[in-house]
Structures are given as structure tokens and as C-alpha cells.
Design an enzyme around this catalytic site. Structure first.
Site, PDB file in Angstrom:
ATOM      1  N   TYR A 102       3.404  26.455 -15.926  1.00  0.00           N
ATOM      2  CA  TYR A 102       4.626  25.698 -16.224  1.00  0.00           C
ATOM      3  C   TYR A 102       5.029  25.809 -17.687  1.00  0.00           C
ATOM      4  O   TYR A 102       6.208  25.680 -18.021  1.00  0.00           O
ATOM      5  CB  TYR A 102       4.426  24.208 -15.894  1.00  0.00           C
ATOM      6  CG  TYR A 102       4.781  23.819 -14.490  1.00  0.00           C
ATOM      7  CD1 TYR A 102       4.253  24.487 -13.399  1.00  0.00           C
ATOM      8  CD2 TYR A 102       5.649  22.761 -14.241  1.00  0.00           C
ATOM      9  CE1 TYR A 102       4.563  24.114 -12.106  1.00  0.00           C
ATOM     10  CE2 TYR A 102       5.969  22.380 -12.959  1.00  0.00           C
ATOM     11  CZ  TYR A 102       5.426  23.057 -11.896  1.00  0.00           C
ATOM     12  OH  TYR A 102       5.746  22.678 -10.616  1.00  0.00           O
ATOM     13  N   LYS A 121      -8.110  29.978  -8.024  1.00  0.00           N
ATOM     14  CA  LYS A 121      -7.939  31.276  -7.362  1.00  0.00           C
ATOM     15  C   LYS A 121      -8.803  32.253  -8.158  1.00  0.00           C
ATOM     16  O   LYS A 121      -8.320  33.264  -8.687  1.00  0.00           O
ATOM     17  CB  LYS A 121      -6.446  31.667  -7.358  1.00  0.00           C
ATOM     18  CG  LYS A 121      -6.119  32.868  -6.496  1.00  0.00           C
ATOM     19  CD  LYS A 121      -6.190  32.588  -4.990  1.00  0.00           C
ATOM     20  CE  LYS A 121      -6.012  33.877  -4.203  1.00  0.00           C
ATOM     21  NZ  LYS A 121      -6.177  33.694  -2.751  1.00  0.00           N
ATOM     22  N   ASP A 161      -5.721  28.827  -1.390  1.00  0.00           N
ATOM     23  CA  ASP A 161      -5.197  29.085  -0.040  1.00  0.00           C
ATOM     24  C   ASP A 161      -6.031  28.338   1.003  1.00  0.00           C
ATOM     25  O   ASP A 161      -5.512  27.713   1.922  1.00  0.00           O
ATOM     26  CB  ASP A 161      -5.107  30.594   0.253  1.00  0.00           C
ATOM     27  CG  ASP A 161      -6.380  31.358  -0.091  1.00  0.00           C
ATOM     28  OD1 ASP A 161      -7.291  30.796  -0.742  1.00  0.00           O
ATOM     29  OD2 ASP A 161      -6.469  32.551   0.278  1.00  0.00           O
ATOM     30  N   ASP A 184       0.973  20.912  -8.011  1.00  0.00           N
ATOM     31  CA  ASP A 184       2.337  20.606  -7.556  1.00  0.00           C
ATOM     32  C   ASP A 184       2.435  20.831  -6.051  1.00  0.00           C
ATOM     33  O   ASP A 184       2.932  19.982  -5.308  1.00  0.00           O
ATOM     34  CB  ASP A 184       3.321  21.521  -8.305  1.00  0.00           C
ATOM     35  CG  ASP A 184       4.757  21.312  -7.835  1.00  0.00           C
ATOM     36  OD1 ASP A 184       5.168  20.153  -7.684  1.00  0.00           O
ATOM     37  OD2 ASP A 184       5.445  22.331  -7.615  1.00  0.00           O
ATOM     38  N   ASP A 242       2.186  17.882  -2.621  1.00  0.00           N
ATOM     39  CA  ASP A 242       3.213  17.692  -1.589  1.00  0.00           C
ATOM     40  C   ASP A 242       2.609  17.770  -0.185  1.00  0.00           C
ATOM     41  O   ASP A 242       2.994  17.021   0.710  1.00  0.00           O
ATOM     42  CB  ASP A 242       4.339  18.735  -1.717  1.00  0.00           C
ATOM     43  CG  ASP A 242       5.503  18.219  -2.565  1.00  0.00           C
ATOM     44  OD1 ASP A 242       5.291  17.275  -3.351  1.00  0.00           O
ATOM     45  OD2 ASP A 242       6.620  18.763  -2.443  1.00  0.00           O
TER      46      ASP A 242
HETATM   47  C1  IPM Z   1       6.772  17.186  -9.244  1.00  0.00           C
HETATM   48  C2  IPM Z   1       8.083  17.912  -9.190  1.00  0.00           C
HETATM   49  C3  IPM Z   1       8.331  18.536 -10.565  1.00  0.00           C
HETATM   50  C4  IPM Z   1       7.226  19.547 -10.810  1.00  0.00           C
HETATM   51  C5  IPM Z   1       9.708  19.180 -10.731  1.00  0.00           C
HETATM   52  C6  IPM Z   1      10.821  18.194 -10.423  1.00  0.00           C
HETATM   53  C7  IPM Z   1       9.888  19.757 -12.104  1.00  0.00           C
HETATM   54  O1  IPM Z   1       8.073  18.851  -8.169  1.00  0.00           O
HETATM   55  O2  IPM Z   1       6.644  16.254 -10.068  1.00  0.00           O
HETATM   56  O3  IPM Z   1       5.888  17.509  -8.449  1.00  0.00           O
HETATM   57  O4  IPM Z   1       7.311  20.695 -10.375  1.00  0.00           O
HETATM   58  O5  IPM Z   1       6.265  19.168 -11.470  1.00  0.00           O
HETATM   59 MG    MG Z   2       6.376  18.763  -6.903  1.00  0.00          MG
END
Ligand code: IPM
Ligand code: MG
Length: 367
Positions: free
Chosen positions: A141, A192, A224, A248, A252
Site C-alpha cells: 500500500y 506467501k 491462498d 485487507d 473481508d
Molecule cells: C479497508 C478498505 C480500505 C483499504 C480502502 C477504502 C482504502 O478496503 O479499510 O479495508 O484498502 O484498506
Molecule cells: Mg478492505
């Protein structure tokens, strides 16, 4: 001692959930003597509209001066056409790096009342309680060089740099061991290492740091496989520690296991536990302004703030308890109502928040 709390409502559903955050803080002040000063500032698209940039200097200054920051969400279709460096998300990334919030705690907890809302079979997720610890200020990032240029053949080329230094790996690893020590005593480091040198180093340092934590059961997993294991048998995990991009993605996945992004809080901490707290759900522009957003992730983010920045375990537990109470009572916002049966009452943002805040107040009185 008065604590400074900066509220950054941001975009989309951010402002409408953040209204209730202020009410919770005021209640903690009035009923519990939690002394605080609340300030507000702009970030993300709201700041672009007002000042032409996603993270105005004044906002960063207030955030630096605050003990804790509560952020709603940033982004929306209105600003989608802007180049990467000017987008609302830059505001979020600028706060993370500007405040040196290197540690992102993303719990994925399944409230027993919501087992039906998960996309996995209830028996796979019942009782799920995992914590993803994501490194937040390094990795791909933020690595340099980055950009898009033109090669000698005239073709455009995009590039980013995936880089981690030994101290960066060590501090997040150490926190991972400490957090695991305070709960299930198992830490899984995700990398990885079979392909990327940067994560081969990651694995080596985590392993080395583990020698200081002999009571923690350390394992390593390729990313993975970790993605697969999260949907195959998520309860095998206790704490997962990983880099910025893998974290990230995996957070999710873990969030979805619980049935609703609308339930999940997060904390981003610096080395002295100053923190920025935000719901995981994002700005949800499609439902903004319609009293449909789930305010629980925001309220649970405040509970994390009480716990991690202010060491107010009682306030945290009271607020979390109040959330559990309203779920027990059958209240659901639309996002967590699917698959539900009898005795369920689908309510809007405000009614949900009102119920939790009333319960929080009662719990504080009873104490
Ligand atoms: C998160 C989001 C952010 C990230 C975006 C909005 C920049 O997806 O906080 O997980 O990628 O960190
Ligand atoms: Mg995110």
C-alpha cells in the site's frame, strides 16, 4: 482528565451513524463521568467538496491532537472518476500513515443471534470469534517506487513495491503474540513465503519473535490456503497476523462469515494505543440517507475505543452487552434480517441506535 475524541463522519452512511456515536459518548460522560471533549472535522469526499482535498491539513492536525478518532466511512460514486492520488480513500490512508496507526484489529465475531445470516452453514460458524491483525502502514500500500510510466517500447507500465522492514514486521508480530496471549493463545501468520522474498523475511522474523512467546502456539499459512481455510473451517483460527494487502482481503472474507459487514468494528492503533476506530462496512452510498444503515458496527467500534485506547473495560462491556440485548429482543436492521424467523422486528438506523443507547444507559445506571 479530559479525553479528546475527534469525529470524522465522512461520506455515505458515515454521518447518519456517527450522530449516534456522539450520543453514546455523551451518555458515558453524563452517567459514568467519562470526561471528554468531542470535535468534528471533514475527511474523504466531504473534505474534497469543501476544501478540494481528501485530508485537509486542519483535519490531520486535529487527529494528531486527539486521543482517539472515530471515523464513519469514506468514498462514493461521486468521486470515482478522480485519479487515485485525489480520491476520498487517500484521506483514510493519509490518516493511517500520518498517525502511524500500524496495527489494524479486525475482529470477526458471530453473534449467536445471527447464525442464520451467515452465508456458511450455522455449524461451521456458530461461536466464531477470530481476530485479524493487519499491518496497516506498510507493505504494498505504501511501498516506493510506485506509479505508472511508459517503457522504452511506448507501452504503459504500472508498478507498486511490496516492502517490509524487519522492525515493521517485528512490531506487528509482537502485538499478534500479545493479543493471542490475551485470548485463545494461537497465532497464525499468513504470508506467501513460497514466492515473495518480502514475506519469506516476514516468516523468518515472526518465527524469531515467537521465541519470546513460548506459550503461544504459532503456525504459518500461505495466503491462498488461508483464504480457503477461512471458508472451509473458520473456527480453526484464533488470531491471524498478516501484511497490509493480505489483511485487507482476508478481513473481508472473515467479515462475510459473520453474516453482516454491518456488525463489524475495527481499531487502528499506534505504538501507544492511540487509535482510530471505524466500522468495517464502508460508505454504502446506495442506502445513504434512508435510515437503513446498521449502526451496530459503529457502536461496537466505540466499545473497542473504550477498551483499547482508554482501558475502560466496563464501558466497553456495557455497550457490547447492550448490543447483545437488542439482538436478543429481536431487533434487526434490514442487512441482518435475512433468514430470520418469527419474533423479528426489522427497524431503521435510528430505532436500532435508540434501543442500544437506552440499554447502555440502563447498564450504566445498574452498575
Ligand atoms: C479497508 C478498505 C480500505 C483499504 C480502502 C477504502 C482504502 O478496503 O479499510 O479495508 O484498502 O484498506
Ligand atoms: Mg478492505
Amino acid at each position: 482528565m479530559s479525553r479528546k475524541i475527534l469525529i470524522l463522519p465522512g461520506d455515505g452512511i458515515g454521518p447518519e451513524v456517527m450522530v449516534h456515536a456522539v450520543r453514546v459518548l455523551e451518555l458515558a460522560r453524563d452517567r459514568y463521568g467519562f470526561d471528554l471533549e468531542v470535535e468534528h472535522a471533514l475527511v474523504g469526499g466531504a473534505a474534497i467538496d469543501a476544501h478540494g482535498e481528501p485530508l485537509p491539513e486542519a483535519t490531520l492536525k486535529l487527529a494528531k491532537a486527539a486521543d482517539a478518532v472515530l471515523l464513519g466511512a469514506v468514498g462514493g460514486p461521486k468521486w470515482d472518476a478522480l485519479p487515485t492520488a485525489q480520491r476520498p480513500e487517500r484521506g483514510l490512508l493519509g490518516l493511517r500513515s500520518g498517525l502511524e496507526l500500524f496495527a489494524n484489529l479486525r475482529p470477526a465475531i458471530l453473534f449467536p443471534q445471527l447464525a442464520q445470516a451467515s452465508s456458511l452453514k450455522p455449524e461451521l460458524v456458530a461461536g466464531l470469534d477470530i481476530l485479524i491483525l493487519r499491518e496497516l502502514t506498510g507493505g504494498i500500500y505504501f511501498g516506493e517506487p510506485r506509479g505508472i510510466d511508459v517503457d522504452p517500447g511506448g507501452n504503459r507500465r504500472g508498478f507498486n513495491t511490496y516492502v517490509y522492514s524487519e522492525p515493521e514486521i517485528r512490531r506487528i508480530a509482537r502485538l499478534g503474540f500479545e493479543l493471542a496471549g490475551a485470548r485463545g493463545k494461537r497465532l497464525c501468520s499468513v504470508d506467501k513465503a513460497n514466492v515473495l522474498e518480502v514475506t519469506a523475511l516476514w516468516r523468518e522474523i515472526v518465527e524469531d519473535e515467537g521465541r519470546n512467546f513460548p506459550d503461544i502456539d504459532l503456525s504459518h499459512m500461505y495466503v491462498d490456503n488461508a483464504a480457503m481455510q477461512l471458508v472451509r473451517a473458520p473456527k480453526q483460527f484464533d488470531v491471524i497476523v498478516t501484511g497490509n494487502m493480505f489483511g485487507d482481503i482476508l478481513s473481508d472474507v472473515a467479515a462475510m462469515l459473520t453474516g453482516s459487514l454491518g456488525m463489524l468494528p475495527s481499531a487502528a492503533l499506534d505504538a501507544s494505543s492511540k487509535g482510530m476506530y471505524e466500522p468495517v462496512h464502508g460508505s454504502a452510498p446506495d442506502i445513504a440517507g434512508q435510515n437503513l444503515a446498521n449502526p451496530l458496527a459503529t457502536l461496537l467500534s466505540i466499545a473497542m475505543m473504550f477498551r483499547y485506547t482508554f482501558a475502560e473495560a466496563h464501558l466497553a462491556a456495557s455497550l457490547e452487552g447492550a448490543v447483545g440485548d437488542v439482538l436478543d429482543a429481536g431487533l434487526r436492521t434490514r442487512d441482518i434480517a435475512q433468514g430470520s424467523v418469527d419474533g423479528i422486528d426489522v427497524v431503521g438506523t435510528d430505532a436500532m441506535a435508540d434501543a442500544v443507547i437506552a440499554g447502555f444507559g440502563r447498564r450504566l445506571e445498574a452498575a
